[in-house]
Design an enzyme around this catalytic site. Structure first.
Site, PDB file in Angstrom:
ATOM      1  N   GLU A  46       4.594   4.422   6.949  1.00  0.00           N
ATOM      2  CA  GLU A  46       4.875   4.901   5.588  1.00  0.00           C
ATOM      3  C   GLU A  46       5.071   3.713   4.644  1.00  0.00           C
ATOM      4  O   GLU A  46       4.592   3.720   3.508  1.00  0.00           O
ATOM      5  CB  GLU A  46       6.143   5.763   5.579  1.00  0.00           C
ATOM      6  CG  GLU A  46       5.927   7.199   6.017  1.00  0.00           C
ATOM      7  CD  GLU A  46       5.352   8.065   4.892  1.00  0.00           C
ATOM      8  OE1 GLU A  46       4.703   7.536   3.974  1.00  0.00           O
ATOM      9  OE2 GLU A  46       5.563   9.292   4.961  1.00  0.00           O
TER      10      GLU A  46
ATOM     11  N   CYS B 209       8.081  11.296   6.420  1.00  0.00           N
ATOM     12  CA  CYS B 209       7.429  11.806   5.214  1.00  0.00           C
ATOM     13  C   CYS B 209       8.201  12.999   4.650  1.00  0.00           C
ATOM     14  O   CYS B 209       8.701  12.957   3.534  1.00  0.00           O
ATOM     15  CB  CYS B 209       5.996  12.197   5.544  1.00  0.00           C
ATOM     16  SG  CYS B 209       5.158  12.917   4.122  1.00  0.00           S
TER      17      CYS B 209
END
Lengths: 230, 230, 230, 230
Positions: free
Chosen positions: A209, A135
Site C-alpha cells: 500500500e 486497504c
C-alpha cells in the site's frame, strides 16, 4: 484489543510507512501535486476492479450462507456503487471514463492486487481478509487522520472530497464492520502460532500500500524510471 | 512462425524493453555493478519459489495425463534441480542460503510472480504458459544474445556462469520445448480473437520482467526510494 | 445453430437421459411420488448454494467489467431472489427452512455441483458455463416440455408451481440470455478442436443431472442402498 | 490422541460405514465378486488422476519450501510410481491400459474426488489433508484389518495383492507420515471451534468413500439403475 489492532501493533514500521506516507501528508497539507492525485485516482479505479474479484473470491470460499451474503454485499457495493462514485470523482478531476479504463496498470497496482488475490486463493478467508485490511480499514484511519476536526472543518481543502469520503460516518462504519468480521474469522481459525504468519502477511500488504502511494508520487510508467531501455 | 514469435512481433516495444534492458546490456558488457547482480540473484531465488507454484498450478489445471506429467517434470526440475543450482551460484557470489531465504520479496518480484499465478488461476493453461513465456523462453534469447560467439568464447567474463547457463544447449532445448508446448496449447484453444488478449497479457508480463531488471539496478527496498515516509 | 444446440446434438443419449428422465416424465404425468419431489426440493436448495459459488467464481474469472457485472447479476439473483423463492416453494410442500438447511447433501448433489466448480476452476469461463448449461438452459427446455399448451393450461396439476416457474416467460428469457452468453464466450475462445472436449464435459454434466433426478426417485441416503454396512 | 484419531472418534458411524463396508468385508472373506473388484480397480485408477491434482494443489497452496517439497514428493509418487503399479495390478486382473483410461468416471468417483479438490481450493491445506485422510490413512487401517496375522499369512487369498500392498510396511509408513503431517498442520491452524467443522468434512469424506465401495458392488453405470430413462 481486536485483531486489527494486534496486527498493527505487531508491524509498526510497515504500518506507519503506509498511513503516514509522504503522499498522505502532502494530501493532508493540501500540497500534493494534482498530477500525483490524478495518477492515484486512475490506478485506484483499476485497483477496485481487482478488489471486486477479491470479494467474489470471498463468496466462493465461504462455508456459510451468512458469509456468502456478506461477501456478496461487499462485491455488489463495489460494482454497483463505488465504481460509479469513483468515475464521478475522476470526472471532477477532469478524467474521462474511457481514459481511465484504457490506462495501463502500474506495477504497484498489479503487485498489491495480485498479492491479495493470491493470499486469498492459496490460503483461507482469514488470509484474504487480513490482506485486504490495510486497504479497507486503513483508509478509515487515514481519513480520520486527515480530518482531525471533522469533515465539516475541511472548508475548501483541495482534497476535501476524498478526505470527506473516508473520514465520513458511512465509511467509518464499513471499516468498523470489517474489523468485527476479522475478529469473527480469527475466533474461528486463528491460533497463536498462525498470528505471526498473518502479521507477516499484513506487513507485506501495508508495504505494498505504501508503494501504491509512492507510485503516484513518482508516476513512473510501468517500464521503470526512464520508461525505456538505456 | 510459431506462437511465441507472433506474440513477440505483436509487442515489439515491450519485448525490447525487457530483452534489451540496461541490466542486460550492462551484464553483457561486464559493467553491471556486482551489487545489482546480487540483488537480482536473491530476488530470482524468491521468484523461483513462486514459479514452482505456477508449475504445480499447471498440473492441477491439466486435463490429460500427458499434460500433468509434463508440468510435474517442470515442477520437479525447479524444486529438485534449479533451486540447488541457484543456491550454488549465489554461494559463488558470497550469498549464504539463510540470507537468501530471509530476504524480503521486492515489489517487482511480487508483481510478476503473482500476476503469472493470477493469469493461470483465472484463465486456462494457455494463459498461464503465455504469462510464463517471457521468462522461460526469454532467458534463452537473452542468453544467446549475450554469447553471440558461443559460451566457449566468454573467457573470463564476470557473468560467464549466468550467461553460459542460459546460452547453453541444455537451456536452449528447454526453451525450444516450451515453445512447442505453447504451440500445442494454442492449436487446442486459441482463436484469432483470443490472440489479441494473449498478446496483451504477454506485453504486460514482458514489462513486469523489464521492471524486475530495473529493480535490481535501483535496488530499491520495498517501501520506495527513501524507504521511509518523508 | 447456436453452441448449445450443437452441444445437445453431439450428445443425444446423455441429453435425453436427463431431459426425458423418469422423474421428469412422472412429474409431467402428475404421478411423481410426493416424497421424491420433496427430496428433490431439499437437495435442489443445497445445490443452489454451490451454484451461487459457481457464479462467484465466474466473477473472479472474468476479464472484463461487463462479464463481471453479468456474473454478479447471476450471483445476486440466486442469493437475493431464487433462494427465497425456493424456501417458499419448500414451505408449500411442508418443508421448514431449518429442516432444509440441516439436510445432508446427497452424493448426486455433491457430484454435480463440485464437478461444475472444478471444471470452472481448472478451465476457463467457457468450461464453467458449458458445465452449468444443462442446468440453466435445460430447465427451460424441461419446463416447456411439461407445459406444451402453456402454463395457463396446467390447471390444478400437482406440480404446476414448479412447471410454471420454468415454462414461464421470465425463466425462458434467462435461459435465452444464457445461450447467447455461451455463444459470446465460444466466439472468443472455442476452436473446433476444443468443441469435442466441451461436448464431453457437457455429456458428463447431463449424466450428473440425470443422476440428480434418479437420486430423488431412489431417495438413497448418502451411504448406499441399505444406509449401513452389511 | 492424534488429530486423526480425534476425527475418527468424532464420527464413528461414518467411519465404520466406510472401513467396515460390505465391500471390505467381502474382500476380506474372499467372497467379493471379481467383477466388483474390477470395477473398483478401474475407478480407483481414475480416482488416482484426480488425487494427483489434489497433491499439485497442495504444492500450490504451500507457504514453505518444506511443505512444497513434501507435497511434490506425494505428487511424484502418484504420477511416477503408483499409477504404474496400478496399471500392473489391473493387468493381472485382465484389464488393459487403454480400457482403463477410456472408462467413464462413475458418479461416486466424481463425487469424492471433486469434493476433495473443492475442499482444498476453498479452504486451506488443513482442509485439503483432512478431506484426503479417509483415503490415505484409511487404506492403511483397512489393510491391517484384512491381514490381522500379517501379510505372510494371506496365503493364496484371492485379494492378497491388494491387501498385502496396504497392510505392508511401506504403505503403513506412508500413512503414519500422513498422520504426523496432519498433526503439524493442526498445530498451526486448528482452533477447537474449527475442529467441529473439520470433523463434519471428515465425516462427509468417509461417507463418500463408503459410497465408492458401494458403487463397485452395485456397478451402476453413471445414469442410474437402469442406465436409461424409463
Amino acid at each position: 484489543m481486536d485483531i486489527f489492532d494486534r496486527l498493527k501493533q505487531a508491524t509498526p514500521a510497515e504500518w506507519t510507512s503506509y498511513v503516514d506516507h509522504a503522499f498522505v501528508r502532502q494530501m493532508g497539507a493540501g500540497t500534493l501535486p494534482q498530477q500525483a492525485f490524478r495518477t492515484y485516482l486512475v490506478q485506484d479505479y483499476l485497483f477496485l476492479i481487482q478488489f471486486a474479484r477479491a470479494y467474489a473470491l470471498a463468496v466462493y470460499k465461504s462455508r456459510t450462507l451468512a458469509d456468502m451474503r456478506a461477501a456478496q454485499a461487499g462485491l455488489s457495493a463495489i460494482l454497483d456503487v463505488e465504481m460509479d462514485l469513483h468515475v464521478r470523482l475522476c470526472g471532477r478531476w477532469g478524467l474521462q471514463p474511457g481514459q481511465i479504463e484504457a490506462a495501463p496498470e502500474h506495477q504497484a497496482t498489479i503487485a498489491y492486487t495480485r498479492f491479495v488475490l493470491d493470499c486469498g486463493m492459496s490460503g483461507d478467508l482469514l488470509d484474504l481478509h487480513v490482506a485486504l485490511a490495510p486497504c479497507v480499514v486503513g483508509y478509515a484511519e487515514i481519513g480520520r487522520r486527515l480530518a482531525p476536526a471533522g469533515t465539516a472543518a475541511l472548508g475548501d481543502h483541495p482534497y476535501r472530497d476524498w478526505i470527506g469520503e473516508y473520514a465520513g460516518d458511512a465509511y467509518q462504519e464499513i471499516a468498523a464492520m470489517a474489523r468485527r468480521h476479522l475478529d469473527d474469522l480469527a475466533a474461528r481459525a486463528m491460533t497463536e502460532r498462525r498470528f505471526s504468519e498473518l502479521a507477516a502477511l499484513f506487513a507485506k500488504a501495508s508495504l505494498l500500500e505504501a508503494d501504491f502511494w509512492q507510485m503516484a508520487l513518482d508516476d513512473r510508467p510501468l517500464t521503470g524510471p526512464a520508461g525505456s531501455p538505456s
